[in-house]
Design an enzyme around this catalytic site. Structure first.
Site, PDB file in Angstrom:
ATOM      1  N   ASP A   3     -52.210 -18.751 -21.790  1.00 48.44           N
ATOM      2  CA  ASP A   3     -53.641 -18.756 -21.488  1.00 48.44           C
ATOM      3  C   ASP A   3     -53.936 -17.679 -20.456  1.00 48.44           C
ATOM      4  OD1 ASP A   3     -56.281 -20.106 -21.789  1.00 48.44           O
ATOM      5  OD2 ASP A   3     -56.033 -20.428 -19.641  1.00 48.44           O
ATOM      6  N   ILE A   6     -59.499 -16.130 -15.011  1.00 44.44           N
ATOM      7  CA  ILE A   6     -59.748 -15.393 -13.775  1.00 44.44           C
ATOM      8  C   ILE A   6     -59.836 -16.390 -12.631  1.00 44.44           C
ATOM      9  CG2 ILE A   6     -61.357 -13.874 -12.561  1.00 44.44           C
ATOM     10  CD1 ILE A   6     -62.146 -12.704 -15.273  1.00 44.44           C
ATOM     11  N   HIS A   7     -59.082 -16.137 -11.572  1.00 44.55           N
ATOM     12  CA  HIS A   7     -59.030 -17.041 -10.425  1.00 44.55           C
ATOM     13  C   HIS A   7     -59.303 -16.282  -9.120  1.00 44.55           C
ATOM     14  CE1 HIS A   7     -57.174 -20.617 -12.427  1.00 44.55           C
ATOM     15  NE2 HIS A   7     -56.851 -19.688 -13.308  1.00 44.55           N
ATOM     16  N   ARG A   8     -59.628 -17.038  -8.093  1.00 42.80           N
ATOM     17  CA  ARG A   8     -59.827 -16.492  -6.746  1.00 42.80           C
ATOM     18  C   ARG A   8     -58.457 -16.255  -6.114  1.00 42.80           C
ATOM     19  NH1 ARG A   8     -63.303 -20.474  -3.441  1.00 42.80           N
ATOM     20  NH2 ARG A   8     -61.533 -21.100  -2.164  1.00 42.80           N
ATOM     21  N   GLU A  54     -57.138 -16.990 -25.159  1.00 45.00           N
ATOM     22  CA  GLU A  54     -58.431 -16.291 -25.157  1.00 45.00           C
ATOM     23  C   GLU A  54     -58.316 -14.793 -25.408  1.00 45.00           C
ATOM     24  OE1 GLU A  54     -59.320 -20.140 -23.067  1.00 45.00           O
ATOM     25  OE2 GLU A  54     -57.683 -18.700 -23.055  1.00 45.00           O
ATOM     26  N   GLU A 102     -69.133 -17.073  -3.410  1.00 38.71           N
ATOM     27  CA  GLU A 102     -68.915 -17.601  -4.751  1.00 38.71           C
ATOM     28  C   GLU A 102     -70.210 -17.534  -5.558  1.00 38.71           C
ATOM     29  OE1 GLU A 102     -66.420 -18.323  -6.419  1.00 38.71           O
ATOM     30  OE2 GLU A 102     -64.751 -18.989  -5.162  1.00 38.71           O
TER      31      GLU A 102
END
Length: 500
Positions: A169, A172-174, A237, A293
């Site tokens: 998988d 997108i992460h922080r 994805e 954010e």
């Protein structure tokens, strides 16, 4: 204007070349910029948009050619910060983006692996075992505001695999740069497949290999925004981007971990998510804050956040770091367009032909609010518009508000939507409250302190605003009708061709 057919977009560099050839879509500067707060401060004015503090605007993508402390690298921001620009790079029209992605999910093309010697992302190789290795010097990650916990990689495509099924998988992460070989990673509880992969590895006491690809084809970045149920666990994805380009995304094996990365990315960070290891997100600054954010607020620093131990950094020659501002229009594109596709797909399966379009509104960061354009054709369609809203909440769990409008209202025009709210809506009969539903923890109003009726942070009262005319009254709510003309006869510079 140049079309995507004139420049074949396959990676970040070809996408930027396309933008350079389309007026108003790209600018660059040779002024030296400090990545610590100054770079994002500049782009706030140039083209951030979204929920960013005003004044801001929708503007061009911007390349910073000289970045303080990083003489061999450039930073680009705002590549996706315009719906028009995203449509240009994906080869469609702005109002058709949701449909394009919906179709791509159905025609997914799995990625392929190419030999390492063909992967431009590994032209330059640096290893954590090198005496001078320092992530902070290798990657020009910006600090968005002076209050941030540290420099953030905001546009890193994180790729990992289930340690049991080996299904992969990308999300997108922080990611906060915490040290010379350390990143922290925010994983929204229960909302990301990589989180489920890590839970399995951690229970076995094992690290989870993870690659972070920075600077990729916009089709990959947008396709990565899908979530369950549209793309359930096990759905890669990257295959969505493959369908958009009619060509599989190319992956390459990493050098130090058993994982893949995007072969034509500008940067690759290879590392491992460490089991039973957490750290304070603001360990280096004690600011108490993380970064801006998507709701427009600076999120609180996590007291115990996941840790990635970096093992290598590879990149192209003269690399370009792609970044974004968390609350900007860029987030709306990455999160909102997949949201639109998910809603379109679910509602179309349930009630074909009635939902005409969806806009995941910028005011909700592409996540919290959706405007659904619904057509009632027969008396029995009355009430189905609200069923469509319920399906929208099911299609995307973080959605908070749904506004329903008729077919004569443009869901992408906020003035038109508010006109419907003012002339086709009565609060006491056209508002549907659904309390106590899980939403997204970054909304500061979703706390027991704000609403004592909420049992936990991240719960919300979801709301449907039904701004559609009751079917039996449709004839009484006809908009003023104007003569149909060809405006190009009178204003050819504004209307180069006849309005369709």
């Amino acid at each position: 204007m140049q079309s995507p057919k004139d420049v074949q977009v396959a990676d970040l560099r070809s996408a930027l070349e396309l933008l350079r050839n389309n007026p108003g879509q790209y600018i660059e500067t040779n002024e030296l910029v400090d990545p610590q707060a100054e770079l994002s401060g500049v782009y706030r004015y140039v083209g951030a948009g979204g929920t960013v503090q005003r004044p801001t605007q929708i503007g061009p993508a911007m390349m910073f050619n000289r970045v303080k402390g990083h003489p061999d690298a450039k930073v680009v921001i705002g590549v996706l910060a315009s719906r028009e620009r995203v449509a240009l790079m994906l080869g469609t029209q702005p109002k058709r983006l949701g449909f394009l992605l919906q179709e791509a999910v159905a025609k997914a093309i799995p990625p392929v692996v190419i030999p390492q010697q063909e992967a431009v992302c590994q032209e330059i190789k640096r290893f954590a075992t090198d005496a001078d290795f320092d992530l902070r010097k290798l990657v020009p990650a910006p600090t968005n505001t002076p209050e941030d916990a540290g420099p953030y990689i905001t546009f890193g495509l994180c790729y990992a695999s289930d340690p049991e099924t080996h299904e992969s998988d990308v999300t997108i992460h922080r990611l906060c740069v915490q040290g010379k070989d350390t990143l922290s990673m925010w994983i929204t509880p229960g909302a990301r497949h990589i989180g489920a992969f890590f839970d399995k590895a951690e229970k076995k006491g094992q690290p989870l290999p993870i690659s972070i690809s920075i600077g990729v084809d916009p089709a990959i970045a947008v396709g990565a925004g899908f979530e369950a149920p549209t793309t359930p666990q096990g759905f890669n994805e990257l295959s969505i981007a493959g369908a958009i380009r009619s060509k599989p995304v190319e992956l390459v094996s990493c050098l130090t971990i058993d994982e893949k990365a995007i072969a034509n990315a500008e940067y690759i960070i290879e590392g491992e998510l460490l089991p039973n290891t957490r750290m304070r997100e603001d360990e280096n600054t004690n600011s108490g804050k993380a970064m801006p954010e998507f709701p427009g607020y600076t999120g609180p620093a996590a007291p115990a956040i996941h840790v990635i131990k970096v093992k290598a950094v590879t990149h192209r020659r003269n690399p370009i770091l792609q970044t974004c501002i968390g609350p900007s229009e860029e987030h709306v594109s990455m999160a909102g367009i997949p949201t639109e596709a998910s809603i379109l797909g679910m509602v179309e399966r349930a009630m074909p032909g009635r939902l005409l379009n969806v806009y995941a509104h910028a005011a909700g960061g592409g996540k919290y609010m959706a405007v659904l354009q619904f057509k009632k054709s027969v008396p029995s369609d009355e009430g189905r518009q609200r069923q469509a809203a319920l399906l929208a909440f099911s299609a995307f769990s973080e959605l908070k508000h749904v506004i329903l409008v008729d077919e004569d209202v443009d869901p992408f025009d906020s003035n038109d939507v508010l006109w419907a709210l003012n002339t086709r809506y009565q609060g006491d009969i056209d508002t549907v409250f659904i309390p106590g539903i899980r939403c997204h923890p970054l909304d500061p109003s979703q706390t027991p302190e704000y609403n004592p009726a909420l049992r936990d942070r991240g719960l919300s009262c979801k709301v449907i605003f039904d701004c559609t005319v009751p079917y039996h009254l449709k004839e009484k709510f006809q908009r003023a009708k104007f003569m149909e003309v060809d405006p190009a006869r009178f204003a050819p510079t504004l209307f180069p061709k006849v309005v369709e």
